[in-house]
Structure formats: structure tokens, C-alpha cells
Design an enzyme around this catalytic site. Structure first.
Site, PDB file in Angstrom:
ATOM      1  N   GLY A 148       0.822  -1.206   0.000  1.00 43.81           N
ATOM      2  CA  GLY A 148       0.000   0.000   0.000  1.00 43.81           C
ATOM      3  C   GLY A 148       0.856   1.256   0.000  1.00 43.81           C
ATOM      4  CG  ASP A 176       3.828 -14.033 -11.191  1.00 44.55           C
ATOM      5  OD1 ASP A 176       4.659 -14.152 -10.274  1.00 44.55           O
ATOM      6  OD2 ASP A 176       2.599 -14.001 -10.990  1.00 44.55           O
ATOM      7  CG  HIS A 210       0.698 -14.664  -7.775  1.00 47.24           C
ATOM      8  ND1 HIS A 210       1.867 -14.247  -8.336  1.00 47.24           N
ATOM      9  CD2 HIS A 210       0.760 -14.315  -6.471  1.00 47.24           C
ATOM     10  CE1 HIS A 210       2.609 -13.664  -7.405  1.00 47.24           C
ATOM     11  NE2 HIS A 210       1.958 -13.690  -6.262  1.00 47.24           N
TER      12      HIS A 210
HETATM   13  P1  NDP Z   1       2.099  -6.425   2.062  1.00 46.09           P
HETATM   14  O1  NDP Z   1       1.558  -5.099   1.734  1.00 46.09           O
HETATM   15  O2  NDP Z   1       3.533  -6.675   1.904  1.00 46.09           O
HETATM   16  O3  NDP Z   1       1.331  -7.565   1.227  1.00 46.09           O
HETATM   17  C1  NDP Z   1      -0.070  -7.560   1.113  1.00 46.09           C
HETATM   18  C2  NDP Z   1      -0.529  -8.764   0.350  1.00 46.09           C
HETATM   19  O4  NDP Z   1       0.003  -8.747  -0.969  1.00 46.09           O
HETATM   20  C3  NDP Z   1      -0.110 -10.104   0.955  1.00 46.09           C
HETATM   21  O5  NDP Z   1      -1.215 -10.986   0.866  1.00 46.09           O
HETATM   22  C4  NDP Z   1       0.985 -10.552   0.032  1.00 46.09           C
HETATM   23  O6  NDP Z   1       1.066 -11.950  -0.060  1.00 46.09           O
HETATM   24  C5  NDP Z   1       0.486 -10.031  -1.271  1.00 46.09           C
HETATM   25  N1  NDP Z   1       1.448 -10.049  -2.375  1.00 46.09           N
HETATM   26  C6  NDP Z   1       1.139 -10.340  -3.649  1.00 46.09           C
HETATM   27  N2  NDP Z   1       2.200 -10.297  -4.425  1.00 46.09           N
HETATM   28  C7  NDP Z   1       3.227  -9.979  -3.656  1.00 46.09           C
HETATM   29  C8  NDP Z   1       4.598  -9.801  -3.902  1.00 46.09           C
HETATM   30  N3  NDP Z   1       5.118  -9.937  -5.071  1.00 46.09           N
HETATM   31  N4  NDP Z   1       5.371  -9.453  -2.883  1.00 46.09           N
HETATM   32  C9  NDP Z   1       4.858  -9.307  -1.667  1.00 46.09           C
HETATM   33  N5  NDP Z   1       3.573  -9.485  -1.364  1.00 46.09           N
HETATM   34  C10 NDP Z   1       2.761  -9.812  -2.348  1.00 46.09           C
HETATM   35  O7  NDP Z   1       1.654  -6.865   3.511  1.00 46.09           O
HETATM   36  P2  NDP Z   1       1.665  -6.029   4.875  1.00 46.09           P
HETATM   37  O8  NDP Z   1       1.536  -7.054   5.927  1.00 46.09           O
HETATM   38  O9  NDP Z   1       2.731  -5.005   4.908  1.00 46.09           O
HETATM   39  O10 NDP Z   1       0.322  -5.205   4.797  1.00 46.09           O
HETATM   40  C11 NDP Z   1      -0.926  -5.783   4.782  1.00 46.09           C
HETATM   41  C12 NDP Z   1      -1.903  -4.747   5.286  1.00 46.09           C
HETATM   42  O11 NDP Z   1      -3.194  -5.247   5.044  1.00 46.09           O
HETATM   43  C13 NDP Z   1      -1.788  -4.470   6.784  1.00 46.09           C
HETATM   44  O12 NDP Z   1      -1.744  -3.079   6.966  1.00 46.09           O
HETATM   45  C14 NDP Z   1      -3.088  -5.048   7.345  1.00 46.09           C
HETATM   46  O13 NDP Z   1      -3.575  -4.309   8.427  1.00 46.09           O
HETATM   47  C15 NDP Z   1      -3.976  -4.923   6.157  1.00 46.09           C
HETATM   48  N6  NDP Z   1      -5.155  -5.762   6.069  1.00 46.09           N
HETATM   49  C16 NDP Z   1      -6.297  -5.117   5.687  1.00 46.09           C
HETATM   50  C17 NDP Z   1      -7.462  -5.789   5.533  1.00 46.09           C
HETATM   51  C18 NDP Z   1      -8.663  -5.008   5.140  1.00 46.09           C
HETATM   52  O14 NDP Z   1      -8.534  -3.923   4.599  1.00 46.09           O
HETATM   53  N7  NDP Z   1      -9.845  -5.526   5.377  1.00 46.09           N
HETATM   54  C19 NDP Z   1      -7.554  -7.230   5.771  1.00 46.09           C
HETATM   55  C20 NDP Z   1      -6.295  -7.840   6.103  1.00 46.09           C
HETATM   56  C21 NDP Z   1      -5.133  -7.109   6.224  1.00 46.09           C
HETATM   57  P3  NDP Z   1       2.035 -12.856   0.842  1.00 46.09           P
HETATM   58  O15 NDP Z   1       1.356 -12.921   2.178  1.00 46.09           O
HETATM   59  O16 NDP Z   1       2.036 -14.136   0.117  1.00 46.09           O
HETATM   60  O17 NDP Z   1       3.357 -12.144   0.881  1.00 46.09           O
END
Ligand code: NDP
Length: 328
Positions: free
Chosen positions: A17, A159, A187
Site C-alpha cells: 500500500g 510474474d 500466482h
Molecule cells: P504487504 O503489503 O507486503 O502484502 C499484502 C498482500 O500482498 C499479501 O497478501 C501478500 O502476499 C500479497 N502479495 C502479492 N504479491 C506480492 C509480492 N510480489 N510481494 C509481496 N507481497 C505480495 O503486507 P503487509 O503485511 O505489509 O500489509 C498488509 C496490510 O493489510 C496491513 O496493513 C493489514 O492491516 C492490512 N489488512 C487489511 C485488511 C482489510 O482492509 N480488510 C484485511 C487484512 C489485512 P504474501 O502474504 O504471500 O506475501
């Protein structure tokens, strides 16, 4: 002056984000002449950090950024949304069973699908980034029966971009010289980056490489395991390149693929290329005027067939699992 486009980002306070919002606000998602309103959805614990990011967005004085809403309510976040980037997801933690992972994500993407169904604008376009992206997209799509299924997509553009970059390096050309590469399937580690149809300066890329061992043992695993390699090197996951790919995905969807080229998108299968209908799988697609079409008539070699089938089989298993859990 144009009416602003409402762009919703979930997980807005996360790593991806943070890398995404500034580029959306500076005009890279839709175009340099399209004003945007940002709607940031977070879970309650993420709201404060999202507010901090919003302060920084204000401080950029982006000419195209009109308004920022921060909320933990999907009904508010998706109200009038034209584009939704579903980034927040429940990550797999050590020892977590697949069923638990899918249930946790069903609890996120099911309600978000319903909120999109009930509150988004008629032209809503959805990109799911949060993993497992294809199946999360399927859950959201099935919970939004009034929205055309093709508006729900999953990101395989990272990818795709990774594969283009690796191929260009191998052939000693620039990424601009590569066209028509395809990511097929999920993916995940089973994805299949296909260069048999790809062109390098107009000539067949597989023939230019002429090395099936490199394809099978180096290229495909390098692309499929790139995320893990980046975590290993950086000590953090690939947030900036993932955000960049999300930008590319939506920009291409809205503004079109170049003549003679195509891109890769996870989309609802219509059964093309023998892919199980209804699952969200990556295909070669051309885009124009905000719509996409699967590229038809490609010849699929035995080498490709086996790999596409394996990745599709994994998606069918994931679908069956979320179906058994009552999530779709
Ligand atoms: P990231 O922003 O790093 O990642 C978010 C998601 O993107 C993960 O599922 C991750 O998968 C995925 N992803 C897809 N492609 C990639 C890639 N190439 N590299 C890395 N990630 C990838 O995660 P954070 O933990 O920093 O942030 C997640 C945020 O989401 C938190 O702020 C949390 O509070 C929020 N959140 C919000 C929700 C909502 O709005 N309702 C619900 C749940 C969480 P992977 O896990 O496989 O790395």
C-alpha cells in the site's frame, strides 16, 4: 474538468500500500490527466498508520489527488468505487494449515465482494493482489453476483514483468524488445511463464534461446521463486515491484495493450485452452477501451500443456477447498 475516479485500496497501511498510493495519486494508475479520490480500507489496527500515509499524501500536493477517505468499513470504502485494489490479506504464518488460510481470507474477501456488489459503481474494476490472489479473487467474485464476473481479476503482472526481465537479460536485449510473453495459471510456484509464443525483436523467443534445459531448470524456477529470492536478499518482501505491477495491470486494462502485443491477467476462465471454466487463472489477454479478450488460437506444445495443466489443477483444488468451506 473530469470527474475524479474513485480508487479503493485495501490493506492501505501495508508495505505494498505504501508503495502504491503515491503512484496512484501522481497519475500512474489511470493516466496523467485523470483526477482521483482515494478510499483507504484498513482493519482497525491499521487505521492510524493509514492516517499517517494520508498526511504524507497531503504533503505531496499532488495536482490530481482530490480527496482521501480512511475507514475500516467495506461499505464506506467501496461506495461508488470505480477501481478497487484488494491488497490486504491474511498471510500464511508458520504451521498454518491451508484450510485455515483459506478460511481467514474467505472472511476478508467474502464481505468485500458483497460490499463491492452492493456499493461500488457500475463500472467497477477489481484487482486482487493479496494472496492467495487467484482464489481470493474467486471468493470476492462469487460474493458479488450482480457484478459481471470479468470485472474481478487477479495479479500475475508481476510474474509477467519478472519473466520479461529475465528473458531480456538472457538474450542481451532490453525489455522493450520482448513481446507476447504469457503467464498461465496460478500466482504461485506452479505458475507457467511461457516464451514459446514470445517475440524478441519480432522473432520467436524460444528459438532465439534454443535451450530447453535453461527454460525448465533456470528460467521457470527463477520467475516462480523470485518472491522468495527477494525476501532472502532484502530481508523484506517485494513491495515496490508488486505495487508497480498492480499499477501496470490496471493501467493496461484501462488504456489498452500495444498493437501486436498482449499481457497476462488472472481472469475468470471461459474454458479457453482447456482451463476449467469459472476458476480465476492467468491467460494471455489483449485489452482495449477497458475490456479484455483472451488471445485465441495459440499452439500449445506438450511442454507447455503439462505445465498449464499442473497449475490449473492447483487452482481447481483451491476452488474445491473454498467450496467445501462454504466460502463460495
Ligand atoms: P504487504 O503489503 O507486503 O502484502 C499484502 C498482500 O500482498 C499479501 O497478501 C501478500 O502476499 C500479497 N502479495 C502479492 N504479491 C506480492 C509480492 N510480489 N510481494 C509481496 N507481497 C505480495 O503486507 P503487509 O503485511 O505489509 O500489509 C498488509 C496490510 O493489510 C496491513 O496493513 C493489514 O492491516 C492490512 N489488512 C487489511 C485488511 C482489510 O482492509 N480488510 C484485511 C487484512 C489485512 P504474501 O502474504 O504471500 O506475501
Amino acid at each position: 474538468t473530469r470527474t475524479p475516479v474513485n480508487v479503493t485500496v485495501t490493506g492501505a497501511a501495508g508495505q505494498i500500500g505504501y508503495a502504491l498510493l503515491f503512484r496512484i495519486a501522481s497519475g500512474h494508475l489511470l493516466g496523467a490527466d485523470v483526477p482521483v479520490n482515494l478510499r483507504l480500507l484498513e482493519i482497525p489496527q491499521g487505521l492510524k498508520a493509514a492516517e499517517g500515509t494520508a498526511m504524507e499524501l497531503d504533503d505531496c500536493a499532488f495536482p490530481l489527488l482530490r480527496d482521501i477517505t480512511i475507514t475500516d468499513q467495506p461499505s464506506v470504502a467501496f461506495d461508488g468505487a470505480n477501481v478497487a485494489l484488494l491488497v490486504g490479506a491474511r498471510p500464511r504464518t508458520a504451521g498454518m494449515e491451508r484450510g485455515d488460510l483459506l478460511s481467514a481470507n474467505g472472511g476478508i474477501f467474502g464481505p468485500q465482494g458483497k460490499a463491492i456488489n452492493d456499493h461500488a459503481a457500475d463500472d467497477i474494476k477489481v484487482l486482487v493482489v493479496g494472496n492467495p490472489a487467484n482464489t481470493n479473487a474467486l471468493i470476492a467474485q462469487r460474493n458479488a453476483p450482480d457484478v459481471p464476473a470479468e470485472r474481478f481479476t487477479a495479479m500475475t503482472r508481476l510474474d509477467h514483468n519478472r519473466a520479461v526481465a529475465q528473458l531480456a537479460k538472457k538474450l542481451g536485449v532490453t525489455v522493450n524488445d520482448i513481446q507476447r510473453l504469457t503467464i498461465w495459471g496460478n500466482h504461485s510456484a506452479t505458475q507457467y511463464p511461457d516464451i514459446f509464443q514470445a517475440l524478441v525483436n519480432g522473432k520467436n523467443a524460444a528459438e532465439a534461446v534454443n535451450d530447453e534445459a535453461w527454460l525448465a531448470d533456470t528460467f521457470i524456477p527463477t520467475v516462480a521463486k523470485r518472491g522468495a529470492a527477494i525476501i532472502e536478499a532484502r530481508g523484506a518482501s517485494s513491495a515496490a515491484s508488486a505495487a508497480n505491477a498492480a499499477i501496470d495491470h490496471v493501467y493496461t486494462w484501462v488504456n489498452g495493450t500495444a498493437e501486436g502485443d498482449w499481457t497476462s491477467m488472472g481472469i475468470v476462465s471461459d474454458g479457453s485452452y482447456g482451463v476449467e471454466p469459472g476458476i480465476i487463472s492467468s491467460f494471455p489477454v489483449t485489452t482495449k477501451d477497458g475490456e479484455f479478450e483472451i488471445v485465441q488460437g495459440l499452439e500449445i506444445s506438450d511442454f507447455s500443456r503439462a505445465r498449464i495443466d499442473a497449475s490449473v489443477a492447483e487452482l481447481v483444488e483451491e476452488r474445491d477447498a473454498v467450496q467445501a468451506l462454504g466460502l463460495i
